[in-house]
Design a protein around this motif. Structure first.
Motif, PDB file in Angstrom:
ATOM      1  N   THR A 209       0.849  -1.194   0.000  1.00 34.19           N
ATOM      2  CA  THR A 209       0.000   0.000   0.000  1.00 34.19           C
ATOM      3  C   THR A 209       0.885   1.245   0.000  1.00 34.19           C
ATOM      4  OG1 THR A 209      -1.729  -1.173   1.230  1.00 34.19           O
ATOM      5  CG2 THR A 209      -1.835   1.236   1.205  1.00 34.19           C
ATOM      6  N   ILE A 210       0.588   2.160  -0.900  1.00 33.25           N
ATOM      7  CA  ILE A 210       1.332   3.424  -1.004  1.00 33.25           C
ATOM      8  C   ILE A 210       0.337   4.570  -0.853  1.00 33.25           C
ATOM      9  CG2 ILE A 210       2.814   4.861  -2.444  1.00 33.25           C
ATOM     10  CD1 ILE A 210       3.783   2.350  -3.848  1.00 33.25           C
ATOM     11  N   GLU A 211       0.629   5.460   0.075  1.00 29.79           N
ATOM     12  CA  GLU A 211      -0.258   6.598   0.318  1.00 29.79           C
ATOM     13  C   GLU A 211       0.564   7.858   0.548  1.00 29.79           C
ATOM     14  OE1 GLU A 211      -3.660   5.829   3.105  1.00 29.79           O
ATOM     15  OE2 GLU A 211      -2.406   4.120   3.662  1.00 29.79           O
ATOM     16  N   HIS A 212      -0.066   9.002   0.274  1.00 25.20           N
ATOM     17  CA  HIS A 212       0.553  10.299   0.546  1.00 25.20           C
ATOM     18  C   HIS A 212       0.181  10.732   1.955  1.00 25.20           C
ATOM     19  CE1 HIS A 212       1.858  14.307  -1.552  1.00 25.20           C
ATOM     20  NE2 HIS A 212       2.611  13.999  -0.509  1.00 25.20           N
TER      21      HIS A 212
ATOM     22  N   PRO B 158       6.888   9.305 -10.072  1.00 29.95           N
ATOM     23  CA  PRO B 158       6.946   7.867 -10.335  1.00 29.95           C
ATOM     24  C   PRO B 158       8.290   7.252  -9.972  1.00 29.95           C
ATOM     25  CG  PRO B 158       5.847   8.978 -12.151  1.00 29.95           C
ATOM     26  CD  PRO B 158       6.398  10.055 -11.258  1.00 29.95           C
ATOM     27  N   ASP B 159       9.381   7.966 -10.233  1.00 25.91           N
ATOM     28  CA  ASP B 159      10.716   7.424  -9.941  1.00 25.91           C
ATOM     29  C   ASP B 159      10.883   7.076  -8.470  1.00 25.91           C
ATOM     30  OD1 ASP B 159      11.325   7.770 -12.588  1.00 25.91           O
ATOM     31  OD2 ASP B 159      12.510   9.592 -12.305  1.00 25.91           O
ATOM     32  N   GLU B 160      10.298   7.889  -7.600  1.00 29.11           N
ATOM     33  CA  GLU B 160      10.439   7.664  -6.164  1.00 29.11           C
ATOM     34  C   GLU B 160       9.726   6.407  -5.690  1.00 29.11           C
ATOM     35  OE1 GLU B 160       9.132  11.199  -4.213  1.00 29.11           O
ATOM     36  OE2 GLU B 160      10.480  12.472  -5.369  1.00 29.11           O
ATOM     37  N   LEU B 161       8.768   5.931  -6.463  1.00 32.13           N
ATOM     38  CA  LEU B 161       8.015   4.736  -6.065  1.00 32.13           C
ATOM     39  C   LEU B 161       8.680   3.447  -6.533  1.00 32.13           C
ATOM     40  CD1 LEU B 161       4.315   5.855  -6.687  1.00 32.13           C
ATOM     41  CD2 LEU B 161       5.796   6.265  -4.716  1.00 32.13           C
ATOM     42  N   GLU B 162       9.641   3.559  -7.422  1.00 38.25           N
ATOM     43  CA  GLU B 162      10.243   2.354  -7.985  1.00 38.25           C
ATOM     44  C   GLU B 162      10.990   1.537  -6.936  1.00 38.25           C
ATOM     45  OE1 GLU B 162      12.481   2.902 -11.543  1.00 38.25           O
ATOM     46  OE2 GLU B 162      10.993   4.257 -12.443  1.00 38.25           O
ATOM     47  N   GLU B 163      11.796   2.199  -6.117  1.00 40.24           N
ATOM     48  CA  GLU B 163      12.615   1.464  -5.149  1.00 40.24           C
ATOM     49  C   GLU B 163      11.783   0.673  -4.145  1.00 40.24           C
ATOM     50  OE1 GLU B 163      16.201   2.126  -1.877  1.00 40.24           O
ATOM     51  OE2 GLU B 163      15.512   3.804  -3.119  1.00 40.24           O
TER      52      GLU B 163
END
Length: 356
Positions: A307-310, A342-347
């Motif tokens: 799960t990814i949230e701001h 988007p780049d920050e979510l890759e790792e």
């Protein structure tokens, strides 16, 4: 040659305002706060042209109570604000839910807590899905992820508000509100503004029976009965829950994200798919009722979840509740005050794929 549908290039905020007018919104009660100011600015002229009324209220509290009055009269009405402004509206929203009054509320979420900043965040998820005011109540909560969805779901919000006699909240953020995209406007057919209003306060004429709208229940067992009735209504909304499942069929890892973060995560999923990595996206469109059933189905198929949230961890509770009997979900926070890419979510996604 057939005429092509009209396409216009607008901000998410303006799309919401246009969607409200398409749904025959007749009253708008506003008070300025960034990042939603485009909504009252647009409405201040356009709702007048459409034969409606615009009121610049003296405060958020006043705007919300004007909305309550319009709902009691059976009028299609809306207000909009952003995080601390919506917090001030919560008392009236609780009264509306307790009195079963239709209303549409827009929250363009900004960073917090406190006054925070004017940038995007998703810190109002709890407030938006748990009934942010006092008492045991809920309101229907919609989370658009594109400008077109902002338009479409606003129309849907008015329909739900009146068929369910309940406040409906549209939860966006500064990304959605300020982003411009092409949309195709449309107008719902056969909106009967008089149908199903046999409960509203429109003047006791023609010898009809007295009508009473209230949220105060002092008789023995009266409040318990009202709460049972409300909870049964909320439970019936489960059939209206909705989610987008993107590339989930063969996914090993499913990203759970909503609204603007769901949109950003979708870009990452597309990139990973081109690289042969089996990643999918589960994006809830209704945050309440939460679309638990399709999520549980994915869990029973052996998927893993992130799960990814701001925010610092809110929707992840609903994800874990949905899949708790068979799986768990990892969590990656995006701190309010940061603008995600988007780049920050890759790792974090790669780490989860590799079992780290």
């Amino acid at each position: 040659m057939s005429k092509q549908p009209e396409r216009i290039f607008v901000k998410g905020n303006e799309a919401i305002a246009r969607g409200a007018l398409a749904a025959k919104c007749k009253c708008f009660f506003g008070y300025p706060i960034t990042p939603q100011n485009d909504i009252p600015e647009f409405m201040s002229s356009e709702i007048i042209k459409a034969g409606g009324d615009f009121v610049q209220a003296e405060s958020e509290v006043a705007a919300a109570n004007m909305l309550l009055g319009a709902g009691a009269a059976g009028i299609r009405a809306m207000t909009s604000s952003s995080s601390p402004g919506v917090a001030l509206k919560q008392e009236a929203i609780s009264y509306m839910a307790g009195s079963e009054l239709p209303a549409v509320i827009v929250n363009m979420n900004r960073g917090g807590p406190g006054l925070g900043d004017i940038g995007p965040a998703q810190g109002d998820y709890y407030q938006s899905t748990r009934g942010g005011g006092h008492g045991d109540y809920r309101h229907f909560t919609l989370a658009p992820g594109t400008v077109q969805e902002a338009y479409d779901l606003t129309i849907r919000a008015f329909d739900i508000a009146f068929t369910q006699r309940n406040p409906v909240l549209i939860l966006g953020d500064a990304i959605l509100g300020q982003m411009k995209e092409p949309i195709t406007p449309w107008t719902p057919e056969n909106i009967d503004e008089e149908a199903g209003r046999d409960w509203c306060l429109n003047g006791r004429t023609g010898g009809r029976e007295k009508r009473l709208l209230k949220s105060l229940f002092l008789g023995e067992g009266e409040l318990a009965g009202q709460n049972r009735h409300l909870q049964a209504k909320y439970a019936s909304w489960e059939k209206l829950a909705e989610a987008e499942l993107f590339e989930c069929a063969d996914a090993e890892l499913v990203i759970c994200a909503y609204g603007s973060i769901g949109r950003i995560a979708k870009s990452v999923v597309r990139k990973f798919r081109k690289e042969g990595r089996k990643v999918g996206l589960f994006r809830p469109i209704t945050l309440y009722p939460y679309p638990s059933e399709p999520l549980l189905k994915l869990a029973k198929e052996g998927k893993r979840f992130l799960t990814i949230e701001h925010n610092l961890g809110q929707m992840v509770d609903d994800v874990r509740l949905a899949i708790r009997t068979v799986a768990d979900s990892g969590f990656h926070p995006i701190y309010p005050g940061n603008m995600p890419t988007p780049d920050e979510l890759e790792e974090p996604i790669l780490n989860c794929l590799e079992g780290k």
